[in-house]
Enzyme design. Sequence first.
Site, mmCIF file in Angstrom:
data_model
loop_
_atom_site.group_PDB
_atom_site.id
_atom_site.type_symbol
_atom_site.label_atom_id
_atom_site.label_comp_id
_atom_site.label_asym_id
_atom_site.label_seq_id
_atom_site.Cartn_x
_atom_site.Cartn_y
_atom_site.Cartn_z
ATOM 1 C CG HIS A 98 -6.485 -2.552 -0.207
ATOM 2 N ND1 HIS A 98 -7.310 -2.637 -0.342
ATOM 3 C CD2 HIS A 98 -6.044 -2.377 0.884
ATOM 4 C CE1 HIS A 98 -8.306 -2.612 1.075
ATOM 5 N NE2 HIS A 98 -7.152 -2.421 1.644
HETATM 6 C C1 UD1 Z 1 -4.088 0.345 5.231
HETATM 7 C C2 UD1 Z 1 -4.693 -0.382 6.153
HETATM 8 C C3 UD1 Z 1 -5.817 -1.287 5.698
HETATM 9 C C4 UD1 Z 1 -6.718 -0.495 5.150
HETATM 10 C C5 UD1 Z 1 -6.234 0.086 3.854
HETATM 11 C C6 UD1 Z 1 -7.252 1.096 3.369
HETATM 12 C C7 UD1 Z 1 -3.037 -0.979 8.081
HETATM 13 C C8 UD1 Z 1 -2.233 -1.985 8.757
HETATM 14 N N1 UD1 Z 1 -3.662 -1.283 6.977
HETATM 15 O O1 UD1 Z 1 -3.529 -0.649 4.041
HETATM 16 O O2 UD1 Z 1 -6.447 -1.948 6.957
HETATM 17 O O3 UD1 Z 1 -7.583 -1.553 4.374
HETATM 18 O O4 UD1 Z 1 -5.038 1.178 4.345
HETATM 19 O O5 UD1 Z 1 -6.823 1.629 2.096
HETATM 20 O O6 UD1 Z 1 -3.592 0.078 8.759
HETATM 21 N N2 UD1 Z 1 1.092 4.209 -0.491
HETATM 22 C C9 UD1 Z 1 1.380 5.098 -1.146
HETATM 23 N N3 UD1 Z 1 0.690 6.296 -1.041
HETATM 24 C C10 UD1 Z 1 -0.188 6.445 -0.119
HETATM 25 C C11 UD1 Z 1 -0.461 5.527 0.839
HETATM 26 C C12 UD1 Z 1 0.245 4.223 0.780
HETATM 27 O O7 UD1 Z 1 2.170 5.213 -2.177
HETATM 28 O O8 UD1 Z 1 -0.869 7.545 0.072
HETATM 29 C C13 UD1 Z 1 1.788 2.893 -0.639
HETATM 30 C C14 UD1 Z 1 3.187 2.751 -0.137
HETATM 31 O O9 UD1 Z 1 4.172 2.137 -0.812
HETATM 32 C C15 UD1 Z 1 2.864 1.880 1.288
HETATM 33 C C16 UD1 Z 1 1.668 1.274 0.804
HETATM 34 O O10 UD1 Z 1 1.221 1.771 -0.241
HETATM 35 O O11 UD1 Z 1 3.978 1.383 1.912
HETATM 36 C C17 UD1 Z 1 0.732 0.567 1.871
HETATM 37 O O12 UD1 Z 1 0.333 1.493 2.412
HETATM 38 P P1 UD1 Z 1 -0.379 1.396 4.235
HETATM 39 O O13 UD1 Z 1 -0.890 2.688 4.639
HETATM 40 O O14 UD1 Z 1 0.906 0.679 4.876
HETATM 41 O O15 UD1 Z 1 -1.277 0.089 3.977
HETATM 42 P P2 UD1 Z 1 -2.362 -0.336 3.097
HETATM 43 O O16 UD1 Z 1 -2.241 -1.181 2.236
HETATM 44 O O17 UD1 Z 1 -2.792 1.276 2.289
HETATM 45 N N1 UDP Z 2 -12.931 4.064 -2.468
HETATM 46 C C1 UDP Z 2 -12.955 5.357 -3.243
HETATM 47 N N2 UDP Z 2 -12.059 5.263 -4.548
HETATM 48 C C2 UDP Z 2 -11.422 3.982 -4.907
HETATM 49 C C3 UDP Z 2 -11.432 3.089 -4.222
HETATM 50 C C4 UDP Z 2 -12.176 2.761 -3.199
HETATM 51 O O1 UDP Z 2 -13.348 6.194 -2.908
HETATM 52 O O2 UDP Z 2 -10.775 4.213 -5.895
HETATM 53 C C5 UDP Z 2 -13.533 3.917 -1.444
HETATM 54 C C6 UDP Z 2 -14.915 3.073 -1.132
HETATM 55 O O3 UDP Z 2 -16.070 3.469 -1.667
HETATM 56 C C7 UDP Z 2 -14.882 2.498 -0.096
HETATM 57 C C8 UDP Z 2 -13.412 2.874 0.614
HETATM 58 O O4 UDP Z 2 -12.656 3.440 -0.472
HETATM 59 O O5 UDP Z 2 -15.575 3.430 0.822
HETATM 60 C C9 UDP Z 2 -12.528 1.405 0.981
HETATM 61 O O6 UDP Z 2 -11.341 1.682 1.063
HETATM 62 P P1 UDP Z 2 -10.370 0.566 1.086
HETATM 63 O O7 UDP Z 2 -10.812 -0.472 -0.015
HETATM 64 O O8 UDP Z 2 -9.073 1.077 0.647
HETATM 65 O O9 UDP Z 2 -10.208 0.087 2.317
HETATM 66 P P2 UDP Z 2 -11.071 -1.005 3.467
HETATM 67 O O10 UDP Z 2 -12.463 -0.656 3.434
HETATM 68 O O11 UDP Z 2 -10.938 -2.315 2.836
HETATM 69 O O12 UDP Z 2 -10.332 -1.007 4.805
#
Ligand code: UD1
Ligand code: UDP
Length: 458
Positions: free
Chosen positions: A222
């Site tokens: 992601h």
């Molecule tokens: C965010 C964090 C990242 C973290 C990740 C965990 C920042 C800058 N990034 O990234 O550090 O590793 O969360 O997963 O804070 N979206 C949905 N539904 C949701 C959430 C997101 O559809 O519930 C989609 C939307 O299109 C959105 C995109 O995902 O624009 C990205 O979501 P966003 O929260 O901006 O960043 P992440 O990639 O999730």
């Molecule tokens: N995770 C989860 N379900 C999923 C994918 C990830 O519960 O389908 C959990 C995973 O065990 C870990 C956390 O989500 O604890 C990691 O989140 P993510 O990779 O979105 O964010 P990051 O750690 O890179 O910020």
Amino acid sequence: MKIAIVLGTRPEIIKMASVIDEIKLKGLNLVLIHTGQHYDHEMSDQFFSDLELPAPDYNIGVGSGIHGEQTALMLEGIERVLINEKVDILLVQGDTNAVLAGALAASKLHIPVGHVEAGLRSFDDTMPEEINRKVADVCSRFYFVPTEQSAINLSLEGINRNKIFITGNTIVDACFRNLKIVKKKSNNGSSIEFAKINENDYNKDSLLKLNELDNILTLTLHRAENVDNFDRLNNIIDALAELVDMNIIFPIHPRTKKTLENFGLFSKLANLKHVHIIKPVGYLDFLSLLSKSFMVLTDSGGIQEEAITLNIPVLTLRYNTERPETIVAGGNILVGSNKEKILEKAKSILYDEKFLNKMKNTVNPYGNGDSGKKIVDILINSYKNNELKIETPEDIMNSFSTEIIAIDEDTTVLNFEKKNNGNVKVVYTNFNDTPSIKFPLGDLNLKNKFIIFDRYKN
Ligand code: UD1
Ligand code: UDP
């Protein structure tokens, strides 16, 4: 004591769960603020129910958006809550936009900030997370760092060692506590089934029965630098296409689903028979999946930590990591988006037993699963000692000088500080041999070491 916690995304909910449990156990007041950055059921609510957490007191509901807009809305919303709630401290966790907004809002209101998982550095300023964690650390008063390496990162940035606490990582708490529940369930014979998904469609297509699959490789993806880049995504898919002896299970992040579709790559991946794309899964199911996997391929931060905690080899789809301890321990290898490297290492893990065992038999650098308790105990102690107040310092510019001192006496950091009225910032060992940097823990013996020392003048 009244403690506020800001969280907004999946990993923050998971990693703050043990801290929230501990706050409740100790009977302290909690104000839980969800920014709403993650809002899909399977990215947010699912974790509150899996981890049995209380519902947030506030949900700012920011949703998705570009960085400035999203952060600004959070900043405004969190500030409003903090003004009303009059909390003693605000806790943030990790490196998301919620952390940036929470730390900034609280510090401007002179509310101390405790940064959980502070001090991590990828030294890559193109990552939004690197900016967030650095700004949050500038705004913080209490640094709960997972390892000595992250403590050293902060020491080298000039942070006072008395504010840095090596607590381990709360992900280990979450892993250990919930793995017990998962194991109990699977002993009762329950097997896990996941619904596979299609392009533009989250509906059930066919059911994937975990117990009927072998050679399970769990994949997550992601990170912006991967999924917003066509070439990187395409290289990774080309590598996956050749790993035909494996069952690749891919709980897909909504961001990744969208970009794969926009790039026209979703069906290329979904058409591979050995790749099974599923919705993001809840924490209990994810731990189940991980514990049945022989390896993990990921660009996630938290999953690098979980893999080493559970002794599962991990290949990280990045060119750097703010979790270097996992690389040094030997459980994690950086493969970037390089097709050949991904294939070489994944095949070695599957077919070369010696290679596999070397990656599995590593020591977990992230602690014993008691980080949440340690963090809350430190907060209670600091509250009792009246250390949560932020006050204007008097005469700060003239109050100390910085020196480098070679120590030949038998003395600990604490004793040296008492005797010389100052603060040890960094310790260098064995100048004649191979020098290394140590974090100045209070009971560290300083004999034959060099130190950087702030000497107070009064
Ligand atoms: C965010 C964090 C990242 C973290 C990740 C965990 C920042 C800058 N990034 O990234 O550090 O590793 O969360 O997963 O804070 N979206 C949905 N539904 C949701 C959430 C997101 O559809 O519930 C989609 C939307 O299109 C959105 C995109 O995902 O624009 C990205 O979501 P966003 O929260 O901006 O960043 P992440 O990639 O999730
Ligand atoms: N995770 C989860 N379900 C999923 C994918 C990830 O519960 O389908 C959990 C995973 O065990 C870990 C956390 O989500 O604890 C990691 O989140 P993510 O990779 O979105 O964010 P990051 O750690 O890179 O910020």
